[in-house]
Design an enzyme around this catalytic site. Structure first.
Site, PDB file in Angstrom:
ATOM      1  CG  ASP A  16      12.189   9.773  14.732  1.00 37.26           C
ATOM      2  OD1 ASP A  16      13.147  10.340  15.281  1.00 37.26           O
ATOM      3  OD2 ASP A  16      11.581   8.802  15.233  1.00 37.26           O
ATOM      4  CG  LEU A  17      17.460   8.318  12.182  1.00 36.42           C
ATOM      5  CD1 LEU A  17      18.932   8.460  12.561  1.00 36.42           C
ATOM      6  CD2 LEU A  17      17.335   7.605  10.848  1.00 36.42           C
ATOM      7  CG  ASP A  18      16.609   6.421  17.868  1.00 35.30           C
ATOM      8  OD1 ASP A  18      17.285   5.765  17.058  1.00 35.30           O
ATOM      9  OD2 ASP A  18      17.111   7.180  18.730  1.00 35.30           O
ATOM     10  CG  ASP A 188       8.310   7.156  17.146  1.00 38.22           C
ATOM     11  OD1 ASP A 188       8.195   6.859  18.349  1.00 38.22           O
ATOM     12  OD2 ASP A 188       9.283   7.805  16.716  1.00 38.22           O
TER      13      ASP A 188
END
Length: 238
Positions: A16-18, A188
């Site tokens: 995941d990025l954000d 996250d």
């Protein structure tokens, strides 16, 4: 590092990025403020706009096209078009104004501060195994220096439905030419990342930077294979 399930050998990682590789909250807050400021200055009709006004257009678009939430960029663009149309702008003016708003959005959306520790960790991991980014958002890894670490980037909307739907997880495995259970997804969010990865057949790593208590989290319906509090911990797994 905590293990909740036996972690089998894996040959690739997806990320995941954000809020996994960087803190996304200040980026979004700044972006929304700058876009609103831009809109207010764009035309006198928008001079007194507030965030709530923009949200109304987003809600109308969502009601008209419920599946649009899978593609947050298209959702934002269509909301801007609706705003211009509602205020009497012709087609050419609407397209030009929407393009300018989206350009402003992209500029600020990608003013992302990536911690040096993230760069160091991804660099070390990428030397060992293939890495892939899977995001529901519209950050552009090329613009914030993250692209070199990834074999490819999958974005909701363009590459399938948003997480936790399995579309992008399965596409990542297909493009990596690996059995899906030989991939570890890192994210996250206990719903979109952990639950989504597990239901798709991947192994899951929950990055818990805020030291939350897994068993007390309302979204913690499924436990990950492993929990970490620091991205650099991943290096010890390969």
């Amino acid at each position: 590092m905590r293990f909740y399930r036996p972690l089998a050998p894996f040959a690739a990682m997806t990320f995941d990025l954000d809020d996994t590789l960087y803190d996304n909250h200040p980026v979004i807050d700044k972006t929304e403020k700058e876009v609103l400021c831009f809109i207010r200055q764009y035309d006198a009709k928008f001079r007194y706009f507030e965030r709530e006004d923009l949200h109304l257009y987003r809600q109308v678009v969502l009601e008209q096209e419920p599946e649009i939430y899978h593609d947050v960029t298209s959702w934002r663009r269509q909301s801007a078009e609706l705003m211009f149309n509602h205020h009497g702008f012709n087609h050419e003016e609407t397209m030009r104004g929407t393009d300018e708003i989206m350009s402003c959005f992209r500029y600020w959306r990608n003013k992302i501060t990536v911690p040096e520790s993230t760069h160091n960790t991804l660099s070390a991991l990428a030397e060992k195994i293939p890495l892939v980014a899977i995001t529901n958002g519209n950050a552009e890894p090329e613009a914030c220096g993250l692209a070199p670490y990834f074999e490819f980037v999958l974005k909701a909307g363009l590459d399938g439905r948003s997480k936790p739907y399995p579309d992008m997880y399965r596409l990542a495995a297909e493009r990596l030419n690996l059995p899906i259970n030989q991939i570890l997804h890192v994210g996250d969010n206990l719903s979109t990342d952990v639950e989504g990865a597990l239901y798709s057949g991947m192994q899951a790593c929950w990055i818990n930077i805020e030291n939350k208590e897994l068993m007390q989290e309302p979204e913690g319906r499924l436990v990950p294979h492993v929990e970490i509090s620091d991205l650099a911990s991943l290096i010890a797994l390969i």
